[in-house]
Scaffold this motif. Structure first.
Motif, PDB file in Angstrom:
ATOM      1  N   ILE A 264       2.436  31.109 -44.788  1.00 26.84           N
ATOM      2  CA  ILE A 264       1.107  31.742 -44.741  1.00 26.84           C
ATOM      3  C   ILE A 264       1.250  33.242 -44.544  1.00 26.84           C
ATOM      4  CG2 ILE A 264      -1.005  31.940 -43.360  1.00 26.84           C
ATOM      5  CD1 ILE A 264      -0.746  28.868 -42.883  1.00 26.84           C
ATOM      6  N   GLY A 265       2.135  33.657 -43.637  1.00 32.73           N
ATOM      7  CA  GLY A 265       2.356  35.084 -43.416  1.00 32.73           C
ATOM      8  C   GLY A 265       2.868  35.786 -44.651  1.00 32.73           C
ATOM      9  N   ASP A 266       3.772  35.152 -45.364  1.00 40.24           N
ATOM     10  CA  ASP A 266       4.313  35.752 -46.577  1.00 40.24           C
ATOM     11  C   ASP A 266       3.256  35.856 -47.672  1.00 40.24           C
ATOM     12  OD1 ASP A 266       6.650  36.781 -48.038  1.00 40.24           O
ATOM     13  OD2 ASP A 266       6.377  34.985 -49.284  1.00 40.24           O
ATOM     14  N   LEU A 267       2.470  34.798 -47.847  1.00 37.23           N
ATOM     15  CA  LEU A 267       1.462  34.790 -48.920  1.00 37.23           C
ATOM     16  C   LEU A 267       0.296  35.743 -48.658  1.00 37.23           C
ATOM     17  CD1 LEU A 267       1.331  30.965 -49.740  1.00 37.23           C
ATOM     18  CD2 LEU A 267       2.456  32.783 -51.049  1.00 37.23           C
ATOM     19  N   THR A 268       0.004  35.997 -47.396  1.00 33.75           N
ATOM     20  CA  THR A 268      -1.155  36.847 -47.066  1.00 33.75           C
ATOM     21  C   THR A 268      -0.744  38.230 -46.555  1.00 33.75           C
ATOM     22  OG1 THR A 268      -1.282  36.018 -44.797  1.00 33.75           O
ATOM     23  CG2 THR A 268      -2.558  34.837 -46.492  1.00 33.75           C
ATOM     24  N   ASP A 269       0.526  38.582 -46.749  1.00 42.23           N
ATOM     25  CA  ASP A 269       1.038  39.874 -46.294  1.00 42.23           C
ATOM     26  C   ASP A 269       0.759  40.089 -44.804  1.00 42.23           C
ATOM     27  OD1 ASP A 269       2.562  42.110 -46.939  1.00 42.23           O
ATOM     28  OD2 ASP A 269       0.776  43.362 -47.205  1.00 42.23           O
ATOM     29  N   MET A 270       0.931  39.009 -44.027  1.00 46.45           N
ATOM     30  CA  MET A 270       0.792  39.002 -42.568  1.00 46.45           C
ATOM     31  C   MET A 270      -0.629  39.331 -42.095  1.00 46.45           C
ATOM     32  SD  MET A 270       3.910  38.227 -41.740  1.00 46.45           S
ATOM     33  CE  MET A 270       4.374  38.657 -40.098  1.00 46.45           C
ATOM     34  N   GLN A 271      -1.644  39.099 -42.947  1.00 46.18           N
ATOM     35  CA  GLN A 271      -3.017  39.453 -42.597  1.00 46.18           C
ATOM     36  C   GLN A 271      -3.903  38.250 -42.285  1.00 46.18           C
ATOM     37  OE1 GLN A 271      -3.864  42.723 -42.181  1.00 46.18           O
ATOM     38  NE2 GLN A 271      -1.675  42.946 -42.535  1.00 46.18           N
ATOM     39  N   HIS A 272      -3.430  37.046 -42.465  1.00 43.15           N
ATOM     40  CA  HIS A 272      -4.236  35.860 -42.216  1.00 43.15           C
ATOM     41  C   HIS A 272      -4.573  35.753 -40.736  1.00 43.15           C
ATOM     42  CE1 HIS A 272      -5.411  31.600 -42.099  1.00 43.15           C
ATOM     43  NE2 HIS A 272      -5.624  31.722 -43.404  1.00 43.15           N
ATOM     44  N   TYR A 273      -5.719  35.145 -40.433  1.00 46.24           N
ATOM     45  CA  TYR A 273      -6.157  34.961 -39.050  1.00 46.24           C
ATOM     46  C   TYR A 273      -5.095  34.267 -38.202  1.00 46.24           C
ATOM     47  CZ  TYR A 273      -8.757  33.114 -35.067  1.00 46.24           C
ATOM     48  OH  TYR A 273      -9.151  32.792 -33.792  1.00 46.24           O
TER      49      TYR A 273
ATOM     50  N   THR B  28      10.335  27.270 -51.251  1.00 42.47           N
ATOM     51  CA  THR B  28       9.084  27.916 -51.634  1.00 42.47           C
ATOM     52  C   THR B  28       9.326  29.231 -52.356  1.00 42.47           C
ATOM     53  OG1 THR B  28       8.933  28.845 -49.416  1.00 42.47           O
ATOM     54  CG2 THR B  28       7.687  26.836 -49.833  1.00 42.47           C
ATOM     55  N   GLY B  29      10.568  29.630 -52.485  1.00 42.82           N
ATOM     56  CA  GLY B  29      10.894  30.759 -53.334  1.00 42.82           C
ATOM     57  C   GLY B  29      10.856  32.126 -52.686  1.00 42.82           C
ATOM     58  N   PHE B  30      10.796  32.244 -51.386  1.00 44.73           N
ATOM     59  CA  PHE B  30      10.869  33.574 -50.789  1.00 44.73           C
ATOM     60  C   PHE B  30      12.116  33.690 -49.929  1.00 44.73           C
ATOM     61  CE2 PHE B  30       8.449  31.186 -47.655  1.00 44.73           C
ATOM     62  CZ  PHE B  30       8.970  31.614 -46.454  1.00 44.73           C
ATOM     63  N   THR B  31      12.529  34.908 -49.727  1.00 49.84           N
ATOM     64  CA  THR B  31      13.749  35.168 -48.989  1.00 49.84           C
ATOM     65  C   THR B  31      13.439  35.337 -47.513  1.00 49.84           C
ATOM     66  OG1 THR B  31      14.608  36.319 -50.914  1.00 49.84           O
ATOM     67  CG2 THR B  31      15.729  36.720 -48.836  1.00 49.84           C
ATOM     68  N   ALA B  32      14.275  34.747 -46.684  1.00 53.33           N
ATOM     69  CA  ALA B  32      14.124  34.896 -45.235  1.00 53.33           C
ATOM     70  C   ALA B  32      15.502  35.102 -44.627  1.00 53.33           C
ATOM     71  CB  ALA B  32      13.461  33.668 -44.632  1.00 53.33           C
ATOM     72  N   PHE B  33      15.551  35.948 -43.621  1.00 53.73           N
ATOM     73  CA  PHE B  33      16.780  36.195 -42.878  1.00 53.73           C
ATOM     74  C   PHE B  33      16.505  35.830 -41.421  1.00 53.73           C
ATOM     75  CE2 PHE B  33      19.336  39.115 -40.249  1.00 53.73           C
ATOM     76  CZ  PHE B  33      20.595  38.669 -40.592  1.00 53.73           C
ATOM     77  N   ILE B  34      17.356  34.976 -40.857  1.00 57.75           N
ATOM     78  CA  ILE B  34      17.148  34.495 -39.490  1.00 57.75           C
ATOM     79  C   ILE B  34      18.238  35.071 -38.601  1.00 57.75           C
ATOM     80  CG2 ILE B  34      16.993  32.472 -38.007  1.00 57.75           C
ATOM     81  CD1 ILE B  34      16.150  30.902 -40.530  1.00 57.75           C
ATOM     82  N   GLU B  35      17.800  35.690 -37.515  1.00 55.79           N
ATOM     83  CA  GLU B  35      18.731  36.262 -36.547  1.00 55.79           C
ATOM     84  C   GLU B  35      18.199  35.944 -35.152  1.00 55.79           C
ATOM     85  OE1 GLU B  35      20.926  40.494 -35.741  1.00 55.79           O
ATOM     86  OE2 GLU B  35      18.850  40.546 -36.384  1.00 55.79           O
TER      87      GLU B  35
ATOM     88  N   TYR C 271      12.996  37.274 -40.498  1.00 54.00           N
ATOM     89  CA  TYR C 271      12.543  38.387 -41.328  1.00 54.00           C
ATOM     90  C   TYR C 271      12.199  37.868 -42.711  1.00 54.00           C
ATOM     91  CZ  TYR C 271      14.751  41.263 -37.718  1.00 54.00           C
ATOM     92  OH  TYR C 271      15.107  41.838 -36.527  1.00 54.00           O
ATOM     93  N   ILE C 272      11.022  38.241 -43.191  1.00 52.58           N
ATOM     94  CA  ILE C 272      10.605  37.941 -44.554  1.00 52.58           C
ATOM     95  C   ILE C 272      10.163  39.264 -45.172  1.00 52.58           C
ATOM     96  CG2 ILE C 272       9.957  35.555 -44.029  1.00 52.58           C
ATOM     97  CD1 ILE C 272       7.014  36.486 -44.033  1.00 52.58           C
ATOM     98  N   PRO C 273       9.996  39.334 -46.487  1.00 56.66           N
ATOM     99  CA  PRO C 273       9.599  40.598 -47.097  1.00 56.66           C
ATOM    100  C   PRO C 273       8.289  41.173 -46.529  1.00 56.66           C
ATOM    101  CG  PRO C 273      10.375  39.115 -48.784  1.00 56.66           C
ATOM    102  CD  PRO C 273      10.336  38.335 -47.503  1.00 56.66           C
ATOM    103  N   ALA C 274       7.367  40.336 -46.085  1.00 56.36           N
ATOM    104  CA  ALA C 274       6.079  40.821 -45.586  1.00 56.36           C
ATOM    105  C   ALA C 274       6.142  41.302 -44.140  1.00 56.36           C
ATOM    106  CB  ALA C 274       5.027  39.724 -45.717  1.00 56.36           C
TER     107      ALA C 274
END
Length: 157
Positions: free
Chosen positions: A77-86, A1-8, A13-16
């Motif tokens: 959904i969190g990434d696309l809505t900057d963590m603001q979605h319901y 989907t084209g976004f960066t994620a780091f898993i620990e 962790y995503i940019p948002a």
């Protein structure tokens, strides 16, 4: 989907922002419900153990895939809505159960396929119907489902 994620460990962790995969969100509930439903259906309607195990395997694999889809879609959904979605800010439990309910459609379609494949010829069908309706099978199925439901109640506390 084209976004960066780091898993620990349990954190993603995503940019948002970041997500924590809590134990209650690990999919154990879907797994237990799938096991109970497939076992119950298999004992009631399938004649062979190989068909029962095939149904249980498909149900468990579907539960795992469903949970991965739920987690992945929530992260998107969190990434696309900057963590603001319901679903991110308030609650995502119903969303997960909705996805899980939809995932049961192919599982039960497979169950019906197995049931039809295992049917006896018409001549001997009446004796097979008698075997399937014996009280001991219903009691066994009820016992298995009850055991898994009680276990899930203890595990979710």
């Amino acid at each position: 989907t084209g976004f960066t994620a780091f898993i620990e460990d349990k954190l993603i962790y995503i940019p948002a922002g970041k997500f924590e995969i809590a134990e209650s969100c690990a999919g154990l509930r879907y797994y237990i419900v799938s096991l109970a439903l497939a076992t119950f259906y298999g004992l009631l309607y399938l004649r062979t153990w190989s068909s029962r195990f095939a149904l249980i395997g498909v149900a468990l694999a579907t539960a795992i895939l469903c949970n991965w889809l739920r987690i992945y879609s929530l992260i998107v959904i969190g990434d696309l809505t900057d963590m603001q979605h319901y679903l991110i800010a308030v609650s995502h439990a119903r969303y997960g159960w909705g996805i899980y309910a939809l995932s049961l459609v192919p599982v039960f379609a497979f169950a019906v396929f197995l049931e039809r494949r295992n049917q006896e010829p018409q001549v001997r069908r009446s004796s097979a119907a008698t075997k399937l309706s014996s009280p001991s099978r219903y009691l066994a199925a009820t016992g298995v489902v009850s055991t898994f439901l009680v276990a899930s109640a203890f595990l979710s506390q």
